[in-house]
Design an enzyme around this catalytic site. Structure first.
Site, PDB file in Angstrom:
ATOM      1  N   ARG A 112      15.519  13.149   2.971  1.00 45.57           N
ATOM      2  CA  ARG A 112      16.452  14.248   2.498  1.00 45.57           C
ATOM      3  C   ARG A 112      17.715  13.840   2.250  1.00 45.57           C
ATOM      4  O   ARG A 112      18.677  14.431   1.301  1.00 45.57           O
ATOM      5  CB  ARG A 112      16.763  15.430   3.703  1.00 45.57           C
ATOM      6  CG  ARG A 112      15.390  16.278   3.960  1.00 45.57           C
ATOM      7  CD  ARG A 112      15.444  17.306   4.980  1.00 45.57           C
ATOM      8  NE  ARG A 112      14.368  17.843   5.068  1.00 45.57           N
ATOM      9  CZ  ARG A 112      13.479  18.128   6.143  1.00 45.57           C
ATOM     10  NH1 ARG A 112      13.993  17.064   7.187  1.00 45.57           N
ATOM     11  NH2 ARG A 112      12.309  18.637   6.227  1.00 45.57           N
ATOM     12  N   TYR A 224     -15.406   1.680   4.874  1.00 48.42           N
ATOM     13  CA  TYR A 224     -14.315   1.686   4.071  1.00 48.42           C
ATOM     14  C   TYR A 224     -14.444   1.362   2.679  1.00 48.42           C
ATOM     15  O   TYR A 224     -13.825   1.911   1.809  1.00 48.42           O
ATOM     16  CB  TYR A 224     -13.192   0.832   4.754  1.00 48.42           C
ATOM     17  CG  TYR A 224     -11.797   0.865   4.176  1.00 48.42           C
ATOM     18  CD1 TYR A 224     -10.901   1.943   4.544  1.00 48.42           C
ATOM     19  CD2 TYR A 224     -11.404  -0.246   3.232  1.00 48.42           C
ATOM     20  CE1 TYR A 224      -9.684   1.823   4.106  1.00 48.42           C
ATOM     21  CE2 TYR A 224     -10.047  -0.087   2.817  1.00 48.42           C
ATOM     22  CZ  TYR A 224      -9.331   0.918   3.093  1.00 48.42           C
ATOM     23  OH  TYR A 224      -7.875   0.985   2.494  1.00 48.42           O
TER      24      TYR A 224
END
Length: 320
Positions: A112, A224
């Site tokens: 932010r 994976y």
């Protein structure tokens, strides 16, 4: 000889129709700045204070809503590196992860500070209901979506030889790494197509974060590798399907990236890197993947849908 310095005029905010137009004006602004600084080379007079900032930010800050990017797993590791890069590109951010919002306050606050409007939702992308709630939350918060980054993923809890690996691990890894992103893409793509039809100036893309494991076999984590190979094909499928709407779909394949996910094998790969595993002998960083993603999100490779961007330090380079 110049008699007087020409007065430069920056278009008033009211002349900007939307954020996309502002983005297209950036190269022209840079050219104007260069001419301003070079038109009297003998004096080498610098641009007035604040001129660069005015050129580079006036449109993007004053021309309505910013573009929005949804980054799954965007509050840690590679995902955070991607979110930071997109925030620097003037995107507002929708992030999700499996942790509670209280556990990610620090990275959200950092994002932010860059000026981005950051929204976080706790969501497991492997759960269908959670994906629906995630998109509903993004709609309610921003009402628009331009970029989807499928980054969230897991490694097997136990690295087991393919001769001994369990179905339970296989199902869990594929559900998080492949099934979840595939159907999240489906939902986001439907929304993107509607936005494109409603406004031809809308532009966006989808970025899948896979791995060099899509092509490189690791027999102690086959689940994976298979999940990432599936992501590679999903990229091709979505690129083919969304091409008619001019929505590019890309795949980024990171190599060894220094994150909490790779912390457990750092010593192993430190040794391999020292022995020449990589052409560039260092660990990759989340910001390396972030910069590649930002390039795609900006639209720098808009005519390259379906392409794979390797961010692996040259691991995939064939050498003798």
């Amino acid at each position: 000889m110049w008699r007087s310095r020409p007065r430069l005029r920056v278009p008033a905010p009211s002349r900007c129709k939307n954020q996309e137009l502002a983005a297209r004006r950036q190269p022209a602004k840079r050219a104007v700045l260069m001419l301003f600084c070079l038109h009297n080379p003998q004096e080498r007079t610098p641009a007035p204070r604040g001129f660069m900032r005015l050129l580079m930010t006036r449109d993007t800050q004053s021309c309505g809503p910013k573009r929005v990017a949804l980054v799954t797993g965007g509050a840690r590791g590679i995902g955070l590196g991607i979110a930071q890069a997109l925030a620097r590109e003037n995107f507002d951010l929708a992030l999700c992860g499996v942790r509670d919002a209280s556990a990610v306050e620090a990275p959200l606050a950092e994002l932010r500070q860059s000026g981005a409007d950051v929204f976080y939702t706790q969501a497991d992308v492997s759960d269908s209901a959670a994906r629906g709630k995630l998109l509903e939350a993004v709609r309610n918060k921003f009402g628009r979506l331009h970029v989807l980054v499928n980054n969230a993923g897991v490694a097997p809890k136990i690295r087991a030889d393919v001769l001994e690996a369990t179905e339970e691990s296989f199902e869990w890894v594929l559900k998080v790494n492949l099934q979840g992103p595939y159907f999240l893409t489906q939902q986001c793509a439907q929304w993107m197509v509607k936005q494109k039809k409603a406004g031809p100036d809308w532009r966006g893309c989808i970025v899948n974060i896979s791995s060099v494991s899509a092509l490189v076999a690791s027999v102690n984590r086959g689940d994976y590798c298979i999940s990432k190979a599936g992501v590679a094909m999903a990229t091709q499928l979505w690129a083919a399907r969304l091409g008619e709407f001019d929505i590019p779909v890309y795949e980024i394949r990171p190599g060894l990236i220094h994150t909490d996910m790779t912390a457990g094998v750092q010593a192993k790969y430190d040794k391999l890197i020292a022995e020449g595993l990589l052409t560039q002998s260092r660990w990759g960083l989340p910001e390396d993947v972030g910069r590649a993603t930002a390039m795609l999100a900006r639209g720098d490779l808009g005519y390259s849908t379906g392409q794979v961007i390797m961010v692996d330090g040259g691991m995939s380079v064939r050498r003798l």
